[in-house]
Design an enzyme around this catalytic site. Structure first.
Site, PDB file in Angstrom:
ATOM      1  N   GLU A 164       3.641   4.782   6.234  1.00  0.00           N
ATOM      2  CA  GLU A 164       2.783   5.947   6.011  1.00  0.00           C
ATOM      3  C   GLU A 164       2.784   6.830   7.263  1.00  0.00           C
ATOM      4  O   GLU A 164       2.912   6.340   8.381  1.00  0.00           O
ATOM      5  CB  GLU A 164       1.374   5.496   5.637  1.00  0.00           C
ATOM      6  CG  GLU A 164       1.353   4.910   4.245  1.00  0.00           C
ATOM      7  CD  GLU A 164      -0.007   4.407   3.820  1.00  0.00           C
ATOM      8  OE1 GLU A 164      -1.027   4.979   4.226  1.00  0.00           O
ATOM      9  OE2 GLU A 164      -0.035   3.411   3.079  1.00  0.00           O
ATOM     10  N   LEU A 226       7.473  -7.114  11.938  1.00  0.00           N
ATOM     11  CA  LEU A 226       6.887  -5.930  12.587  1.00  0.00           C
ATOM     12  C   LEU A 226       5.478  -6.258  13.083  1.00  0.00           C
ATOM     13  O   LEU A 226       5.123  -5.956  14.231  1.00  0.00           O
ATOM     14  CB  LEU A 226       6.842  -4.752  11.604  1.00  0.00           C
ATOM     15  CG  LEU A 226       8.199  -4.143  11.248  1.00  0.00           C
ATOM     16  CD1 LEU A 226       8.077  -3.202  10.057  1.00  0.00           C
ATOM     17  CD2 LEU A 226       8.786  -3.390  12.444  1.00  0.00           C
ATOM     18  N   CYS A 275      -0.759  -3.221   4.093  1.00  0.00           N
ATOM     19  CA  CYS A 275       0.295  -4.197   3.795  1.00  0.00           C
ATOM     20  C   CYS A 275       0.486  -5.342   4.785  1.00  0.00           C
ATOM     21  O   CYS A 275       0.738  -6.469   4.357  1.00  0.00           O
ATOM     22  CB  CYS A 275       1.608  -3.474   3.585  1.00  0.00           C
ATOM     23  SG  CYS A 275       1.549  -2.469   2.087  1.00  0.00           S
ATOM     24  N   PHE A 337      -5.850   4.273   9.792  1.00  0.00           N
ATOM     25  CA  PHE A 337      -5.274   3.071  10.416  1.00  0.00           C
ATOM     26  C   PHE A 337      -4.131   3.396  11.365  1.00  0.00           C
ATOM     27  O   PHE A 337      -3.724   2.570  12.175  1.00  0.00           O
ATOM     28  CB  PHE A 337      -4.868   2.037   9.359  1.00  0.00           C
ATOM     29  CG  PHE A 337      -3.532   2.287   8.692  1.00  0.00           C
ATOM     30  CD1 PHE A 337      -3.417   3.133   7.596  1.00  0.00           C
ATOM     31  CD2 PHE A 337      -2.387   1.656   9.153  1.00  0.00           C
ATOM     32  CE1 PHE A 337      -2.202   3.355   6.976  1.00  0.00           C
ATOM     33  CE2 PHE A 337      -1.149   1.860   8.547  1.00  0.00           C
ATOM     34  CZ  PHE A 337      -1.062   2.717   7.466  1.00  0.00           C
TER      35      PHE A 337
HETATM   36  P1  NAD Z   1      -1.624   2.250  -4.329  1.00  0.00           P
HETATM   37  O1  NAD Z   1      -2.834   1.454  -4.613  1.00  0.00           O
HETATM   38  O2  NAD Z   1      -1.727   3.505  -3.535  1.00  0.00           O
HETATM   39  O3  NAD Z   1      -0.935   2.672  -5.720  1.00  0.00           O
HETATM   40  C1  NAD Z   1      -0.749   1.810  -6.799  1.00  0.00           C
HETATM   41  C2  NAD Z   1      -1.062   2.578  -8.090  1.00  0.00           C
HETATM   42  O4  NAD Z   1      -0.712   1.767  -9.207  1.00  0.00           O
HETATM   43  C3  NAD Z   1      -2.548   2.925  -8.248  1.00  0.00           C
HETATM   44  O5  NAD Z   1      -2.698   4.328  -8.358  1.00  0.00           O
HETATM   45  C4  NAD Z   1      -2.960   2.207  -9.544  1.00  0.00           C
HETATM   46  O6  NAD Z   1      -3.912   2.919 -10.322  1.00  0.00           O
HETATM   47  C5  NAD Z   1      -1.631   2.077 -10.259  1.00  0.00           C
HETATM   48  N1  NAD Z   1      -1.592   1.035 -11.291  1.00  0.00           N
HETATM   49  C6  NAD Z   1      -2.027  -0.242 -11.210  1.00  0.00           C
HETATM   50  N2  NAD Z   1      -1.798  -0.888 -12.377  1.00  0.00           N
HETATM   51  C7  NAD Z   1      -1.204   0.000 -13.200  1.00  0.00           C
HETATM   52  C8  NAD Z   1      -0.717  -0.076 -14.540  1.00  0.00           C
HETATM   53  N3  NAD Z   1      -0.803  -1.205 -15.258  1.00  0.00           N
HETATM   54  N4  NAD Z   1      -0.182   1.031 -15.084  1.00  0.00           N
HETATM   55  C9  NAD Z   1      -0.091   2.185 -14.366  1.00  0.00           C
HETATM   56  N5  NAD Z   1      -0.525   2.313 -13.114  1.00  0.00           N
HETATM   57  C10 NAD Z   1      -1.069   1.232 -12.521  1.00  0.00           C
HETATM   58  O7  NAD Z   1      -0.585   1.265  -3.681  1.00  0.00           O
HETATM   59  P2  NAD Z   1       0.658   1.645  -2.733  1.00  0.00           P
HETATM   60  O8  NAD Z   1       0.193   1.770  -1.341  1.00  0.00           O
HETATM   61  O9  NAD Z   1       1.438   2.743  -3.362  1.00  0.00           O
HETATM   62  O10 NAD Z   1       1.492   0.294  -2.819  1.00  0.00           O
HETATM   63  C11 NAD Z   1       2.180  -0.064  -3.998  1.00  0.00           C
HETATM   64  C12 NAD Z   1       3.095  -1.234  -3.683  1.00  0.00           C
HETATM   65  O11 NAD Z   1       4.061  -0.834  -2.706  1.00  0.00           O
HETATM   66  C13 NAD Z   1       2.385  -2.447  -3.077  1.00  0.00           C
HETATM   67  O12 NAD Z   1       3.021  -3.601  -3.549  1.00  0.00           O
HETATM   68  C14 NAD Z   1       2.619  -2.283  -1.592  1.00  0.00           C
HETATM   69  O13 NAD Z   1       2.614  -3.530  -0.921  1.00  0.00           O
HETATM   70  C15 NAD Z   1       3.999  -1.686  -1.551  1.00  0.00           C
HETATM   71  N6  NAD Z   1       4.294  -0.855  -0.365  1.00  0.00           N
HETATM   72  C16 NAD Z   1       3.365   0.005   0.129  1.00  0.00           C
HETATM   73  C17 NAD Z   1       3.684   0.831   1.210  1.00  0.00           C
HETATM   74  C18 NAD Z   1       2.695   1.815   1.776  1.00  0.00           C
HETATM   75  O14 NAD Z   1       3.010   2.427   2.789  1.00  0.00           O
HETATM   76  N7  NAD Z   1       1.528   2.000   1.211  1.00  0.00           N
HETATM   77  C19 NAD Z   1       4.980   0.784   1.744  1.00  0.00           C
HETATM   78  C20 NAD Z   1       5.912  -0.095   1.201  1.00  0.00           C
HETATM   79  C21 NAD Z   1       5.558  -0.901   0.130  1.00  0.00           C
HETATM   80  C1  UGA Z   2       4.430  -0.787   7.502  1.00  0.00           C
HETATM   81  C2  UGA Z   2       5.930  -0.916   7.811  1.00  0.00           C
HETATM   82  O1  UGA Z   2       6.221  -0.255   9.052  1.00  0.00           O
HETATM   83  C3  UGA Z   2       6.774  -0.303   6.688  1.00  0.00           C
HETATM   84  O2  UGA Z   2       8.159  -0.538   6.949  1.00  0.00           O
HETATM   85  C4  UGA Z   2       6.377  -0.946   5.368  1.00  0.00           C
HETATM   86  O3  UGA Z   2       7.115  -0.379   4.293  1.00  0.00           O
HETATM   87  C5  UGA Z   2       4.901  -0.751   5.127  1.00  0.00           C
HETATM   88  O4  UGA Z   2       4.162  -1.344   6.246  1.00  0.00           O
HETATM   89  C6  UGA Z   2       4.392  -1.433   3.897  1.00  0.00           C
HETATM   90  O5  UGA Z   2       4.999  -2.345   3.394  1.00  0.00           O
HETATM   91  O6  UGA Z   2       3.302  -1.014   3.512  1.00  0.00           O
HETATM   92  P1  UGA Z   2       2.622   1.130   7.728  1.00  0.00           P
HETATM   93  O7  UGA Z   2       1.656   0.010   7.569  1.00  0.00           O
HETATM   94  O8  UGA Z   2       2.483   2.322   6.860  1.00  0.00           O
HETATM   95  O9  UGA Z   2       4.118   0.595   7.503  1.00  0.00           O
HETATM   96  O10 UGA Z   2       2.583   1.650   9.252  1.00  0.00           O
HETATM   97  P2  UGA Z   2       3.166   1.071  10.621  1.00  0.00           P
HETATM   98  O11 UGA Z   2       3.766   2.161  11.371  1.00  0.00           O
HETATM   99  O12 UGA Z   2       3.990  -0.134  10.416  1.00  0.00           O
HETATM  100  O13 UGA Z   2       1.830   0.643  11.401  1.00  0.00           O
HETATM  101  C7  UGA Z   2       1.060  -0.470  10.970  1.00  0.00           C
HETATM  102  C8  UGA Z   2      -0.059  -0.714  11.956  1.00  0.00           C
HETATM  103  O14 UGA Z   2       0.437  -1.230  13.187  1.00  0.00           O
HETATM  104  C9  UGA Z   2      -0.856   0.547  12.315  1.00  0.00           C
HETATM  105  O15 UGA Z   2      -2.225   0.238  12.383  1.00  0.00           O
HETATM  106  C10 UGA Z   2      -0.306   0.908  13.681  1.00  0.00           C
HETATM  107  O16 UGA Z   2      -1.218   1.640  14.458  1.00  0.00           O
HETATM  108  C11 UGA Z   2      -0.050  -0.464  14.270  1.00  0.00           C
HETATM  109  N1  UGA Z   2       0.978  -0.465  15.343  1.00  0.00           N
HETATM  110  C12 UGA Z   2       2.259  -0.142  15.054  1.00  0.00           C
HETATM  111  C13 UGA Z   2       0.611  -0.807  16.629  1.00  0.00           C
HETATM  112  O17 UGA Z   2      -0.572  -1.120  16.911  1.00  0.00           O
HETATM  113  N2  UGA Z   2       1.576  -0.813  17.615  1.00  0.00           N
HETATM  114  C14 UGA Z   2       2.863  -0.493  17.351  1.00  0.00           C
HETATM  115  O18 UGA Z   2       3.683  -0.514  18.299  1.00  0.00           O
HETATM  116  C15 UGA Z   2       3.216  -0.144  16.051  1.00  0.00           C
END
Ligand code: NAD
Ligand code: UGA
Length: 458
Positions: A164, A226, A275, A337
């Site tokens: 993010e 990470l 995550c 975060f």
């Molecule tokens: P999120 O909560 O923002 O989005 C998930 C969406 O799915 C919600 O809007 C929810 O209403 C919807 N949903 C749930 N059940 C449903 C259904 N049956 N039909 C239709 N919609 C439905 O979650 P996110 O942050 O986008 O994460 C999604 C997945 O990706 C997780 O497994 C997470 O671990 C992974 N992921 C997240 C990030 C990140 O940066 N947030 C990065 C990499 C991977």
């Molecule tokens: C993390 C991974 O970097 C992504 O590759 C992954 O796809 C994602 O999780 C996921 O699966 O959701 P994200 O959590 O969005 O991404 O952000 P990061 O940049 O990884 O930071 C995570 C946390 O660690 C933050 O709170 C950040 O401030 C902290 N951080 C990161 C530190 O305190 N020190 C660092 O050097 C780096």
């Protein structure tokens, strides 16, 4: 442009929205539809104010929305109408029953699989984009193959690695795209379909393939590695504070070793985000499930150090401010975060606010993007918490300022002006080590960084 392929994504969250916007942007001849059970989320994606703040996202959504990118609520129709379906629903930590507070809650993924099965009238490629425990694809396959007939489903794993705050950059220029498939003719054909989508903008040598199980597990392991680096550097920051070493100097010296690398070595108040914690808990649960107790204990400690770091930070504030925070006004700069996101899920700022309120402090929170989420997160809190947009107004009459998010904006504030408006002695706790500490000290602050000697006037 004539539409050549139709793609559906179930789940319009932080991953579903941006990742599908990128596909629509790079593949103008594909029609990409994103659906969600949450109608407000879909309305927000169709509005001027997107539900997710990500630098650069507005531009690509504006370019594609209504042309080849659509956000829709009619999930069942869309399943019928699309042959390539990404599943990007949430997979939070289970809060009930067996595996509570550790295992991934797979109810949303399973419901999605059942919904696909119920509504499909033709064969589909179903792609796991959510982060899932290894072997989830097996359960998906079992559900999807439970209806006898001519329709076939090929399940692929294509975990998302974007972070993010940098989602658009990460999606546009990923280190790698990972695709896990079965080695069957159907699995390989489905894999080729997905490779074709990514090769529109990702060099072929960065698209890697593996078995489904390696792919599912790699995603958990990447996040665990990470997070482990963050915990490693944070653990050493505690030692630096005892020994007059400086954590940024240590991180630079260590990180210049090419075998180690310099990224993810920034000490702070611990990692947050939706995550890292959930995925490590999931890994720990899996290791326990397979009887690997020593392995699970190893990863569990990454989480323990993360908690230790934020506990340490709050204790440090309490002790430095003469053992009491009662009725002292404390300004929190940053509730997200990390920088460049409005997301507050698992933000260390949430824990820190709770602890400050428990000490009867009056807390003022400022953040350029996360105030709405902060207010929702803290809606049930009993104590004095205020939310103020303008950091200068928020700082007036405060005893202490805490930097909890590494927003660039906070590097550029006029700390002389802030200092003048505060109660003296004025305390500054830089939980992200982003300020010029010597300069803040010369302004008059008592400065407490992470992993470095405090600079105090006492
Ligand atoms: P999120 O909560 O923002 O989005 C998930 C969406 O799915 C919600 O809007 C929810 O209403 C919807 N949903 C749930 N059940 C449903 C259904 N049956 N039909 C239709 N919609 C439905 O979650 P996110 O942050 O986008 O994460 C999604 C997945 O990706 C997780 O497994 C997470 O671990 C992974 N992921 C997240 C990030 C990140 O940066 N947030 C990065 C990499 C991977
Ligand atoms: C993390 C991974 O970097 C992504 O590759 C992954 O796809 C994602 O999780 C996921 O699966 O959701 P994200 O959590 O969005 O991404 O952000 P990061 O940049 O990884 O930071 C995570 C946390 O660690 C933050 O709170 C950040 O401030 C902290 N951080 C990161 C530190 O305190 N020190 C660092 O050097 C780096």
């Amino acid at each position: 442009m004539a539409i050549r392929k139709k793609i559906l994504c179930i789940g319009a969250g932080y991953v579903g929205g941006p990742s599908m916007a990128m596909i629509a942007h790079k593949c103008p001849d594909y029609r990409v539809t994103v659906v969600d059970i949450n109608p407000e989320r879909i309305d927000a994606w169709n509005s001027e104010q997107l539900p997710v703040f990500e630098p650069g996202l507005d531009t690509i959504v504006k370019k594609t929305r209504g042309k080849n990118l659509f956000f829709r609520k009619d999930i069942e129709n869309q399943i019928r109408d699309n042959d390539i379906i990404f599943v990007s629903v949430n997979t939070p930590t289970k809060s009930y029953g067996a595996g509570a507070h550790m295992a991934a809650d797979l109810q949303y993924v399973e419901k999605t699989a059942r919904q696909i099965l119920k509504n499909a009238q033709s064969s589909k490629i179903v792609i796991e984009k959510s982060t899932l425990p290894v072997k989830t694809a097996l359960a998906m396959e079992k559900i999807l193959s439970s209806r006898k007939g001519k329709i076939r489903f090929d399940v692929l794993s294509n975990p998302e690695f974007m972070a993010e705050g940098t989602a658009v950059k990460d999606l546009e220029n990923p280190d790698r795209v990972l695709i896990g498939s079965r080695e069957t003719p159907g699995g390989l054909k489905a894999r080729d379909h997905l490779i074709k989508i990514y090769t529109r903008w990702v060099p072929l040598n960065r698209i890697i393939t593996s078995s489904i199980w390696s792919s599912e597990l790699s995603k958990l392991v990447a996040n665990a590695f990470l997070a482990q680096r963050v915990s490693s550097i944070n653990s050493i920051s505690a030692l630096c504070e005892k020994t007059d070493a400086d954590i940024d100097e240590v991180a630079r010296a260590v990180g210049m070793d090419k075998r180690i690398g310099d990224r993810f070595l920034k000490a702070g108040i611990g990692f947050g985000g939706s995550c890292f914690k959930k995925d490590i808990l999931n890994l720990v649960y899996l290791c326990n499930h397979y009887g690997l107790r020593d392995v699970s204990a190893y990863w569990e400690n990454v989480l323990r150090i993360n908690e230790y770091q934020r506990e340490r930070f709050v204790n440090h504030i309490l002790h430095s401010m003469f053992g009491t925070l009662s009725e002292k006004k404390i300004l929190i700069l940053g509730f997200a975060f990390k920088a460049d996101t409005g997301d507050t899920r698992e933000s260390p700022a949430f824990y820190i606010t709770q602890k400050l309120v428990a000490e009867q402090a009056d807390v003022v929170i400022s953040d350029p993007r996360a105030l709405k989420n902060a207010a929702a997160d803290l809606s049930g809190i009993k104590g004095n918490v205020k939310f103020v947009d303008d950091p200068y107004r928020a700082a007036a009459d405060c005893h202490a300022v805490l930097i909890l998010t590494d927003w660039d904006l906070y590097r550029r504030l006029d700390y002389r002006k802030i200092y003048r408006s505060m109660i003296k002695p004025a305390f500054l706790f830089d939980g992200r080590n982003i300020l010029d500490h010597q300069q803040c000290f010369s302004i008059g602050f008592n400065v407490y960084p992470i992993g470095k000697r405090a600079l105090t006037h006492f």
